[in-house]
Design an enzyme around this catalytic site. Structure first.
Site, short mmCIF file in Angstrom:
data_model
loop_
_atom_site.label_atom_id
_atom_site.label_comp_id
_atom_site.label_asym_id
_atom_site.label_seq_id
_atom_site.Cartn_x
_atom_site.Cartn_y
_atom_site.Cartn_z
N SER A 139 0.83 -1.21 0.00
CA SER A 139 0.00 0.00 0.00
C SER A 139 0.87 1.26 0.00
O SER A 139 1.69 1.43 -0.87
CB SER A 139 -0.96 -0.02 1.18
OG SER A 139 -1.89 1.02 1.06
N HIS A 140 0.71 2.09 1.00
CA HIS A 140 1.41 3.37 1.02
C HIS A 140 2.75 3.30 1.74
O HIS A 140 3.40 4.32 1.91
CB HIS A 140 0.50 4.40 1.69
CG HIS A 140 -0.03 3.90 2.99
ND1 HIS A 140 -1.15 3.10 3.05
CD2 HIS A 140 0.42 4.03 4.24
CE1 HIS A 140 -1.37 2.78 4.32
NE2 HIS A 140 -0.43 3.32 5.05
N ASP A 191 -2.87 6.66 -3.64
CA ASP A 191 -1.71 6.14 -2.90
C ASP A 191 -0.95 5.08 -3.70
O ASP A 191 -1.22 4.87 -4.88
CB ASP A 191 -2.16 5.57 -1.54
CG ASP A 191 -2.89 4.26 -1.69
OD1 ASP A 191 -3.53 4.06 -2.73
OD2 ASP A 191 -2.83 3.41 -0.77
N ASP A 212 -0.89 1.81 -4.10
CA ASP A 212 -1.57 0.76 -4.85
C ASP A 212 -2.93 1.22 -5.40
O ASP A 212 -3.71 0.40 -5.89
CB ASP A 212 -1.74 -0.49 -3.99
CG ASP A 212 -2.57 -0.24 -2.75
OD1 ASP A 212 -2.57 0.91 -2.26
OD2 ASP A 212 -3.23 -1.17 -2.26
N ASP A 252 -5.73 2.57 -4.03
CA ASP A 252 -7.05 2.39 -3.41
C ASP A 252 -7.49 3.58 -2.56
O ASP A 252 -8.66 3.67 -2.19
CB ASP A 252 -7.13 1.06 -2.62
CG ASP A 252 -6.12 0.95 -1.52
OD1 ASP A 252 -5.27 1.86 -1.38
OD2 ASP A 252 -6.16 -0.06 -0.79
N ARG A 253 -6.57 4.50 -2.24
CA ARG A 253 -6.98 5.66 -1.45
C ARG A 253 -7.17 6.88 -2.35
O ARG A 253 -6.66 6.91 -3.47
CB ARG A 253 -5.92 5.99 -0.39
CG ARG A 253 -5.77 4.91 0.65
CD ARG A 253 -4.88 5.38 1.79
NE ARG A 253 -4.80 4.32 2.82
CZ ARG A 253 -4.32 4.51 4.03
NH1 ARG A 253 -3.88 5.69 4.39
NH2 ARG A 253 -4.29 3.51 4.90
N LYS A 301 -11.39 -0.57 -1.49
CA LYS A 301 -11.62 0.86 -1.69
C LYS A 301 -10.99 1.25 -3.01
O LYS A 301 -10.15 0.52 -3.54
CB LYS A 301 -11.07 1.67 -0.52
CG LYS A 301 -9.63 1.42 -0.18
CD LYS A 301 -9.31 2.01 1.21
CE LYS A 301 -7.96 1.53 1.69
NZ LYS A 301 -7.89 1.41 3.15
C1 G1P Z 1 -5.13 2.65 8.76
C2 G1P Z 1 -6.40 3.48 8.63
C3 G1P Z 1 -7.58 2.57 8.35
C4 G1P Z 1 -7.30 1.72 7.11
C5 G1P Z 1 -6.00 0.98 7.30
C6 G1P Z 1 -5.60 0.18 6.06
O1 G1P Z 1 -5.26 1.76 9.85
O2 G1P Z 1 -6.64 4.25 9.78
O3 G1P Z 1 -8.72 3.35 8.18
O4 G1P Z 1 -8.32 0.79 6.89
O5 G1P Z 1 -4.94 1.91 7.58
O6 G1P Z 1 -5.47 0.99 4.93
P1 G1P Z 1 -4.69 2.05 11.33
O7 G1P Z 1 -3.21 2.35 11.18
O8 G1P Z 1 -5.42 3.25 11.84
O9 G1P Z 1 -4.98 0.81 12.11
ZN ZN Z 2 -3.48 1.45 -0.45
#
Ligand code: G1P
Ligand code: ZN
Length: 543
Positions: free
Chosen positions: A113-114, A277, A279, A281-282, A376
């Protein structure tokens, strides 16, 4: 060419969650490490003969090597066909889309992801099931069990597949189909949104800026915005996916996407801005000189959903994660549809979407999506906004101001205290829990506490219970303070404090967010003793 059994050591990896297994690239480069996980996935799935697998990743360092390995293992496991994105590229939403469209058994997403990429960064792998969503816990647990007892993996020694060449290639008995990573996804978007109206918008001189952050969504945004929709070349900046994301942090928020925010601050600049982001999805949506919170974005999209062809028959319901602001609840109430409050994490939306209980869902952490897939979806949210802008002819800021005038404004901010001592973070939460029963009815500053609890969720579909999902202090006027510890951080603990003030009166809709929330910020500190426990007098990130 033959299929070989290679012996391997079980690894004592930590349990992969629904976001998959994420580790340093150097960990994934250890001989047998990736293979071990992939074999465990295949062992969990059992017989895959005749089945289709979807495969692709966000292009980060190690992506191509991993794609070749997985293709050669899939061939050894009896898959009939693998659909792989050209160059090994597929965004997370595109994987979900391709799985569903081609009735695949599942898909493998290569992404962290990010999280930072590059040789010193992170790599990740995740398995998605036939509905296009992340594998549920029962599956990830089985994968984990296999991975800690595994002795061998099976792999073909056939030559590498040419990942650039579109079309079919043979690998042992299996067909590898190298697909255009954008095509299926773009087709789905055209079913959901009014491309004609958006095309006219751009043809009329409308300007936007999309920041690809050198991650996977650049090629998608270029193909759809600049290609299909006729936005001028250069609309997408940082468009080329790089193995290290250009050294930047591909997680859209006003801090990480400072370049975009700078462009959008220009009075003569584009009317609309967005970023996605690593990948894809954000999403972050920005107006000219105006930053939109993801919570407000969800609420505005919900209120205007019928303007988009894919949602013209209305919404079945809305779901939001508990810390996400309650703005969407007010829209749901006005529409006479249910609004579900789920724990943090996209996985909690899956059951509601599969059961047809909700159409739109969102999180405050720049995640928005709908029943069109089971992840997402960053670019989807951007196109949804473009659809609204095109049909209403109003800029983001005006749509949002009108929304607040009708529903009231939920001022909202998240304060993160990153990399704090993990034990102290746990103690902070424990001491807060002890205080909860005494808070109800108390006066805190100008607020009166309606109730305070530790959020516990019962899934309306399968009745599973998730407890301790975050402490919330809810005021009689609907304002809230929420405390929870991040489940995704990698260093120490991260305390997230979510602040929300509800303001019905339009005369007070133009305050600066942090000033509007000042009293609640003070109360959060007083109630939780954040500086005492963490030694920090201010958050490390404010979004
Ligand atoms: C964070 C975000 C949450 C999201 C997750 C995965 O998790 O707050 O909304 O679903 O990344 O992308 P957290 O680090 O708060 O547990
Ligand atoms: Zn992502």
């Amino acid at each position: 060419m033959s299929i070989q059994n290679q012996s391997t050591q079980p690894f004592s990896g930590q349990r992969p969650g629904t976001s998959g297994l994420r580790k340093k690239v150097t960990v994934f480069q250890q001989p047998g490490y990736l293979e071990n996980f992939v074999q465990s996935v295949f062992d969990t799935l059992g017989d895959c003969s005749g089945q289709t697998l979807v495969l692709g990743g966000d292009g980060r360092y190690h992506n191509r090597v991993a794609v070749q390995t997985i293709l050669h293992m899939a061939a050894a496991h009896g898959y009939a066909r693998v659909l792989v994105g050209q160059g090994g590229i597929l965004s997370t939403p595109a994987v979900s889309c391709v799985i569903r469209k081609h009735a695949a058994l599942g898909g493998i997403v290569l992404s962290a992801s990010h999280n930072p990429g590059g040789i010193d960064g992170d790599f990740g792998i995740k398995y998605n099931i036939a509905n296009g969503g992340p594998a549920p816990e029962s599956v990830t647990e089985a994968i984990f069990q296999f991975s800690s007892s595994i002795a061998a993996y099976r792999i073909s020694d056939a030559p590498e597949i040419d990942l650039q060449r579109l079309g079919r290639q043979q690998l042992e008995q299996m067909v590898v189909e190298v697909i255009d990573p954008v095509a299926d996804y773009a087709e789905l978007m055209q079913q959901l949104f009014d491309f004609e109206a958006i095309r006219s918008l751009f043809a009329g001189g409308f300007r936007m800026c999309f920041d690809g952050m050198h991650a996977v969504s650049g090629p998608y945004a270029q193909a759809i915005l600049e290609g299909l929709l006729g936005a001028p070349a250069g609309t997408v900046i940082n468009a080329q996916p790089l193995e290290d994301f250009g050294g930047h942090h591909p997680d859209p928020n006003p801090v990480n996407a400072a370049q975009l925010i700078g462009i959008m601050a220009n009075q003569d600049g584009p009317e609309f801005g967005a970023a996605s982001d690593g990948d894809g999805d954000r999403n972050m949506i920005v107006g000219r000189r105006f930053e939109l919170t993801p919570s407000d974005s969800l609420a505005v999209l919900a209120a205007h959903a019928t303007l988009a062809p894919g949602y013209r028959h209305g919404l079945a319901g809305i779901a939001r994660s508990m810390p996400t602001s309650c703005a969407a609840d007010r829209v749901a109430a006005a529409l006479g549809i249910p609004c579900y409050e789920t724990p943090t994490g996209w996985k909690f939306f899956g059951n509601l979407l599969d059961a047809g209980k909700v159409t739109l869902c969102g999180e405050e952490s720049y995640g928005t999506g709908s029943s069109h897939i089971r992840e997402k979806d960053g670019l989807w949210a951007v196109l949804f906004w473009l659809n609204l802008l095109a049909v209403t002819g109003k800029p983001v800021q005006q749509l949002v101001a009108e929304h607040w005038a009708r529903f009231g404004r939920n001022y909202y901010s998240r304060h993160d205290y990153e990399a704090i001592d993990a034990a102290a973070a746990e103690e902070l939460m424990a001491s807060l829990r002890i205080k909860l029963p005494s808070l109800a009815g108390q006066n805190l500053g100008n607020y009166v506490v309606d109730y305070a609890d530790d959020f516990c969720y019962t899934d309306p579909v399968d009745a599973s219970v998730s407890s301790k999902q975050g402490i919330r202090i809810v005021m009689t006027d609907g304002s809230r303070i929420v405390f929870r510890l991040s489940g995704t951080g990698t260093e120490g603990a991260t305390l997230r404090v979510y602040l929300e003030r509800y303001e019905a009166d339009p005369a007070y809709h133009h305050l600066l967010t942090q000033q509007a929330l000042a009293a609640l910020i003070l109360i959060a500190e007083q109630v939780a003793g954040i500086s005492d426990w963490t030694g920090r007098v201010r958050p490390s990130v404010i979004t």
